[in-house]
Design a protein around this motif. Structure first.
Motif, PDB file in Angstrom:
ATOM      1  N   MET A 385      67.086  70.962  42.566  1.00 30.11           N
ATOM      2  CA  MET A 385      67.165  71.941  43.622  1.00 30.11           C
ATOM      3  C   MET A 385      65.672  71.663  44.817  1.00 30.11           C
ATOM      4  O   MET A 385      65.815  71.063  46.016  1.00 30.11           O
ATOM      5  CB  MET A 385      67.706  73.725  43.702  1.00 30.11           C
ATOM      6  CG  MET A 385      67.758  74.771  44.484  1.00 30.11           C
ATOM      7  SD  MET A 385      66.003  74.814  45.313  1.00 30.11           S
ATOM      8  CE  MET A 385      66.909  75.607  47.362  1.00 30.11           C
ATOM      9  N   VAL A 386      64.484  72.098  43.773  1.00 33.08           N
ATOM     10  CA  VAL A 386      63.528  71.818  44.047  1.00 33.08           C
ATOM     11  C   VAL A 386      63.115  69.941  44.891  1.00 33.08           C
ATOM     12  O   VAL A 386      63.220  70.042  46.026  1.00 33.08           O
ATOM     13  CB  VAL A 386      62.277  71.895  43.565  1.00 33.08           C
ATOM     14  CG1 VAL A 386      61.163  71.537  44.058  1.00 33.08           C
ATOM     15  CG2 VAL A 386      61.777  72.745  42.504  1.00 33.08           C
ATOM     16  N   SER A 387      64.170  69.329  44.350  1.00 30.52           N
ATOM     17  CA  SER A 387      63.956  67.913  44.577  1.00 30.52           C
ATOM     18  C   SER A 387      64.894  67.742  45.848  1.00 30.52           C
ATOM     19  O   SER A 387      64.032  67.020  47.218  1.00 30.52           O
ATOM     20  CB  SER A 387      64.173  66.909  43.283  1.00 30.52           C
ATOM     21  OG  SER A 387      64.334  65.830  43.663  1.00 30.52           O
ATOM     22  N   GLU A 388      64.869  68.698  45.706  1.00 28.38           N
ATOM     23  CA  GLU A 388      67.025  68.104  47.442  1.00 28.38           C
ATOM     24  C   GLU A 388      65.868  68.862  48.447  1.00 28.38           C
ATOM     25  O   GLU A 388      65.453  68.620  49.424  1.00 28.38           O
ATOM     26  CB  GLU A 388      68.216  68.885  47.014  1.00 28.38           C
ATOM     27  CG  GLU A 388      68.945  67.982  46.373  1.00 28.38           C
ATOM     28  CD  GLU A 388      69.598  68.910  45.420  1.00 28.38           C
ATOM     29  OE1 GLU A 388      70.291  69.229  46.090  1.00 28.38           O
ATOM     30  OE2 GLU A 388      70.915  68.030  44.878  1.00 28.38           O
ATOM     31  N   ALA A 389      64.968  70.114  48.263  1.00 29.98           N
ATOM     32  CA  ALA A 389      64.526  71.076  49.237  1.00 29.98           C
ATOM     33  C   ALA A 389      63.319  70.272  49.833  1.00 29.98           C
ATOM     34  O   ALA A 389      63.297  69.841  50.716  1.00 29.98           O
ATOM     35  CB  ALA A 389      64.010  72.352  48.577  1.00 29.98           C
ATOM     36  N   ARG A 390      62.454  69.138  49.194  1.00 30.51           N
ATOM     37  CA  ARG A 390      61.393  68.552  49.186  1.00 30.51           C
ATOM     38  C   ARG A 390      61.867  67.229  50.094  1.00 30.51           C
ATOM     39  O   ARG A 390      61.132  67.349  51.010  1.00 30.51           O
ATOM     40  CB  ARG A 390      60.866  68.124  48.393  1.00 30.51           C
ATOM     41  CG  ARG A 390      59.973  68.723  47.313  1.00 30.51           C
ATOM     42  CD  ARG A 390      59.484  68.029  45.707  1.00 30.51           C
ATOM     43  NE  ARG A 390      58.863  67.125  46.140  1.00 30.51           N
ATOM     44  CZ  ARG A 390      57.468  67.114  46.590  1.00 30.51           C
ATOM     45  NH1 ARG A 390      56.532  68.036  45.938  1.00 30.51           N
ATOM     46  NH2 ARG A 390      56.777  65.809  46.931  1.00 30.51           N
ATOM     47  N   ALA A 391      63.280  66.446  49.261  1.00 35.27           N
ATOM     48  CA  ALA A 391      63.843  65.650  50.461  1.00 35.27           C
ATOM     49  C   ALA A 391      64.426  66.380  51.884  1.00 35.27           C
ATOM     50  O   ALA A 391      64.110  65.646  52.562  1.00 35.27           O
ATOM     51  CB  ALA A 391      64.943  65.043  49.542  1.00 35.27           C
ATOM     52  N   ILE A 392      64.950  67.542  51.884  1.00 30.66           N
ATOM     53  CA  ILE A 392      64.878  67.761  52.905  1.00 30.66           C
ATOM     54  C   ILE A 392      63.925  68.154  54.334  1.00 30.66           C
ATOM     55  O   ILE A 392      63.968  68.037  55.386  1.00 30.66           O
ATOM     56  CB  ILE A 392      66.124  69.171  53.562  1.00 30.66           C
ATOM     57  CG1 ILE A 392      66.837  69.207  52.499  1.00 30.66           C
ATOM     58  CG2 ILE A 392      66.362  69.694  54.510  1.00 30.66           C
ATOM     59  CD1 ILE A 392      67.554  69.793  52.211  1.00 30.66           C
ATOM     60  N   VAL A 393      62.726  69.052  53.013  1.00 32.41           N
ATOM     61  CA  VAL A 393      62.085  68.517  54.174  1.00 32.41           C
ATOM     62  C   VAL A 393      60.708  67.839  55.121  1.00 32.41           C
ATOM     63  O   VAL A 393      60.125  67.606  55.760  1.00 32.41           O
ATOM     64  CB  VAL A 393      60.591  69.507  53.262  1.00 32.41           C
ATOM     65  CG1 VAL A 393      59.222  69.342  53.804  1.00 32.41           C
ATOM     66  CG2 VAL A 393      61.130  71.204  53.461  1.00 32.41           C
ATOM     67  N   ARG A 394      60.858  66.760  54.681  1.00 35.47           N
ATOM     68  CA  ARG A 394      60.469  65.390  54.441  1.00 35.47           C
ATOM     69  C   ARG A 394      61.901  64.951  55.648  1.00 35.47           C
ATOM     70  O   ARG A 394      61.346  63.362  56.068  1.00 35.47           O
ATOM     71  CB  ARG A 394      60.478  64.594  53.304  1.00 35.47           C
ATOM     72  CG  ARG A 394      58.527  64.962  52.751  1.00 35.47           C
ATOM     73  CD  ARG A 394      58.998  64.562  51.263  1.00 35.47           C
ATOM     74  NE  ARG A 394      57.281  65.340  50.921  1.00 35.47           N
ATOM     75  CZ  ARG A 394      57.517  66.829  50.662  1.00 35.47           C
ATOM     76  NH1 ARG A 394      58.507  67.007  50.750  1.00 35.47           N
ATOM     77  NH2 ARG A 394      56.414  66.563  50.244  1.00 35.47           N
ATOM     78  N   GLY A 395      63.165  65.089  55.645  1.00 33.16           N
ATOM     79  CA  GLY A 395      63.559  64.679  56.481  1.00 33.16           C
ATOM     80  C   GLY A 395      63.729  64.518  58.305  1.00 33.16           C
ATOM     81  O   GLY A 395      62.789  65.169  58.699  1.00 33.16           O
ATOM     82  N   PRO A 396      64.110  63.095  58.788  1.00 33.99           N
ATOM     83  CA  PRO A 396      63.970  63.341  60.041  1.00 33.99           C
ATOM     84  C   PRO A 396      64.545  64.547  61.067  1.00 33.99           C
ATOM     85  O   PRO A 396      63.681  65.074  61.575  1.00 33.99           O
ATOM     86  CB  PRO A 396      64.202  62.296  60.666  1.00 33.99           C
ATOM     87  CG  PRO A 396      65.887  61.558  59.596  1.00 33.99           C
ATOM     88  CD  PRO A 396      65.365  62.232  58.115  1.00 33.99           C
ATOM     89  N   MET A 397      65.696  65.684  60.063  1.00 33.81           N
ATOM     90  CA  MET A 397      66.227  66.392  61.289  1.00 33.81           C
ATOM     91  C   MET A 397      65.563  67.524  60.969  1.00 33.81           C
ATOM     92  O   MET A 397      65.582  68.982  61.758  1.00 33.81           O
ATOM     93  CB  MET A 397      67.804  66.349  60.708  1.00 33.81           C
ATOM     94  CG  MET A 397      68.395  64.823  60.986  1.00 33.81           C
ATOM     95  SD  MET A 397      68.725  64.586  62.490  1.00 33.81           S
ATOM     96  CE  MET A 397      69.536  65.887  63.825  1.00 33.81           C
ATOM     97  N   PHE A 398      64.342  67.696  59.812  1.00 35.45           N
ATOM     98  CA  PHE A 398      63.982  68.910  59.383  1.00 35.45           C
ATOM     99  C   PHE A 398      63.170  69.295  61.010  1.00 35.45           C
ATOM    100  O   PHE A 398      62.300  68.557  61.221  1.00 35.45           O
ATOM    101  CB  PHE A 398      63.297  69.027  57.965  1.00 35.45           C
ATOM    102  CG  PHE A 398      62.957  70.106  57.974  1.00 35.45           C
ATOM    103  CD1 PHE A 398      63.697  70.771  57.010  1.00 35.45           C
ATOM    104  CD2 PHE A 398      61.398  70.573  57.795  1.00 35.45           C
ATOM    105  CE1 PHE A 398      63.252  72.605  56.457  1.00 35.45           C
ATOM    106  CE2 PHE A 398      60.919  72.098  57.142  1.00 35.45           C
ATOM    107  CZ  PHE A 398      61.977  72.708  56.880  1.00 35.45           C
ATOM    108  N   ARG A 399      62.929  70.272  61.329  1.00 33.79           N
ATOM    109  CA  ARG A 399      62.240  71.013  62.229  1.00 33.79           C
ATOM    110  C   ARG A 399      60.973  71.713  60.935  1.00 33.79           C
ATOM    111  O   ARG A 399      61.117  72.969  61.430  1.00 33.79           O
ATOM    112  CB  ARG A 399      62.905  71.925  63.046  1.00 33.79           C
ATOM    113  CG  ARG A 399      63.694  71.254  63.996  1.00 33.79           C
ATOM    114  CD  ARG A 399      64.492  72.258  65.128  1.00 33.79           C
ATOM    115  NE  ARG A 399      65.484  73.040  64.584  1.00 33.79           N
ATOM    116  CZ  ARG A 399      66.770  72.700  64.207  1.00 33.79           C
ATOM    117  NH1 ARG A 399      67.940  71.904  63.884  1.00 33.79           N
ATOM    118  NH2 ARG A 399      67.633  74.046  62.786  1.00 33.79           N
TER     119      ARG A 399
END
Length: 552
Positions: A385-399
């Motif tokens: 979960m932590v790894s996936e959250a880190r990827a989301i935060v670094r993604g282009p769509m994250f505000r």
């Protein structure tokens, strides 16, 4: 378990004779009068280790420690854990008076009757009381006292649970708080250790009981063991403290030969306006940081209204990009385990360089009571979960700058950790809405900091106890210590009121410093916008206090 003669202070610390006697006392109550820097927290931590490791606190009995502030209770709990390890420290309960009283109420709530009767899901509100449904923080100690006085089972339960009781910062104990301790443990088999310093008695306005340490010594036949050494401050600072002690408590003055040395710095800085003061102090702080001083080792102390008195300094620090936090409202929040968990989660997913936060996150969120297989499965889920959250935060769509995006991830994380694990973080989370309230307060605090610049890492630095300069009132700084301390506004318009109380507060402030103490005063402070109460723009230096800074 080891024999009494085999025990020695953890980490090979050297304790002065009276401290060693207090730590190893086996069969008598003790009252320890200890000045600033004498190591009161360390004394209690070493005593806990002695009692647990030698079996003086026999299993399954426990040690109860009662402090006045959330962070003081937490600091003592963590110190015992470092000294004794998690297995022994699991039998050490460290509470504030409010938390201890709430534990009694929750365990013996049916004993309350009439107007004081409470529903199982009662709430706690800062101000309003609703019969049966809601009480205030001020109600906690009186209700717990009512239970202990009227219910023999409640009194017996406490006495069977705790073989030893520690009372920290005891000079500020109120009449009701003292009566709670006296009713619960007087004429019991429990051994009590009370520590405090009458020179730091600054809670008289809140009902602190005058002469409580002497009253305790008489009521509990306690042996008095004063501590004299100051292990915190450099020689110059100790000499200033000693000059104040000579006025406040002549019997506690240290001999001149014990205070020799040239180490330490004391500065008295005079400014025309608060803007000049702010610019100079901001430059000084910047130089300290560049020299390698950790932000957590720098404190700005103000007697009252830091959000007003230190506003100009806050603006200067913000302009310099130096993180700071005003702890007038946030100190108790950051001491809460659930807030620390929320901030550590955001810290780990927002920043690549947070190994300590990651380790603490995994430790706190772990399901220690689960089977080995279940614990291993959950550990894998949590890391994923932590790894996936880190990827989301670094993604282009994250505000990054929008609080709602962070809130979604935090709530997903907390849901995975599970309600039982969260409520187990603190006894106060197991009933009512306090857990949910604190989660919301933590997120609100993060939202406010995020709104400043939209940078989550910087927002967390401003909320951090490690990465930010701390603005504190003198009441909030008790029990803390810093390499560099700035006491802002040593002026008659701030240090007003009863002379004894004002001097005690000033003494607390200056004794927080270990190496470098700066005292400021300004001739003029502009009236802040929106202030309708009294505000004296023209200021007078508090010369009596400032004179203590000068060597004879």
């Amino acid at each position: 378990m080891i024999r009494l003669d085999q025990w020695h202070p953890v980490d090979d610390l050297v304790l002065e004779p009276n401290a060693m006697s207090a730590v190893t006392m086996s069969d008598r109550n003790v009252v320890v009068a200890a000045g600033p820097g004498a190591g009161k927290t360390e004394l209690l931590a070493q005593r806990a280790d002695f009692l647990l490791r030698t079996g003086q606190c026999p299993y399954p009995r426990r040690i109860l420690a009662v402090s006045f502030k959330v962070d003081a209770a937490r600091n003592l709990r963590e110190r015992v854990r470092r000294r004794s390890g998690p297995r022994l420290a699991a039998r050490f309960d460290s509470f504030t008076f409010h938390a201890f009283a709430k534990r009694i109420i929750d365990n013996f709530r049916p004993a309350l009757t009439g107007y004081n009767a409470l529903n199982p899901d009662y709430r706690i509100d800062p101000k309003a009381r609703i019969e049966g449904e809601q009480i205030t923080f001020a109600d906690l100690v009186p209700l717990a006292l009512e239970i202990i006085e009227a219910n023999a089972y409640a009194q017996g339960g406490l006495r069977q649970t705790y073989s030893h009781v520690f009372l920290d910062e005891f000079q500020d104990c109120t009449r009701q708080q003292y009566q709670l301790i006296k009713t619960a443990f007087s004429h019991a088999t429990a051994t009590l250790t009370a520590v405090g310093d009458t020179k730091q008695r600054i809670m008289a306005w809140a009902g602190a009981l005058d002469g409580v340490m002497q009253t305790f010594a008489e009521d509990f036949s306690a042996r008095s063991l004063p501590l004299y050494q100051n292990f915190r401050s450099a020689a110059r600072l100790r000499r200033m403290q000693n000059r104040m002690i000579a006025r406040m408590d002549p019997g506690a003055v240290s001999p001149d030969e014990e205070l020799k040395g040239d180490d330490g710095v004391i500065e008295v800085l005079d400014f025309g306006t608060e803007r000049h003061e702010a610019q100079a102090i901001a430059q000084l702080i910047d130089s300290w940081l560049r020299e390698g001083t950790a932000p957590s080792e720098i404190a700005i102390l103000v007697r009252q209204q830091p959000h007003l008195v230190a506003a100009a300094l806050g603006s200067e620090l913000a302009g310099c990009g130096i993180p700071f936090r005003n702890e007038q409202d946030s100190q108790d929040l950051t001491a809460e385990p659930i807030a620390a968990l929320v901030f550590n989660f955001v810290r780990v997913i927002a920043d690549d360089r947070q190994p300590d936060a990651y380790t603490e996150l995994m430790r706190v969120a772990a399901r220690s009571s689960a089977s080995e297989e279940e614990a291993s499965r959950f550990d894998g889920q949590l890391k994923r979960m932590v790894s996936e959250a880190r990827a989301i935060v670094r993604g282009p769509m994250f505000r990054n700058g929008e609080p709602a995006t962070w809130r979604t991830l935090v709530h997903e994380f907390l849901q995975l950790v599970s309600r039982p694990v969260l409520t187990a973080l603190s006894a106060g989370y197991q009933q009512g809405t306090r857990l949910d309230d604190l989660i919301e307060q933590a997120l609100d605090a993060f939202d406010r900091e995020l709104a400043i610049d939209g940078d989550a890492v910087r927002a967390l630095r401003r909320l951090s106890e490690v990465d930010a300069i701390r603005f504190l009132t003198i009441h909030k700084c008790k029990g803390l210590e810093f390499e560099k301390v700035v006491v802002l506004g040593v002026e008659e318009q701030l240090f007003w009121g009863k002379p004894i109380a004002a001097m005690a507060e000033f003494f607390v402030a200056i004794s927080r410093a270990k190496q470098h103490l700066v005292l400021t005063h300004a001739k003029h402070r502009d009236r802040p916008k929106g202030v309708t109460g009294r505000w004296d723009e023209w200021r007078t230096p508090h010369q009596r206090f400032l004179d203590f800074a000068h060597e004879d």
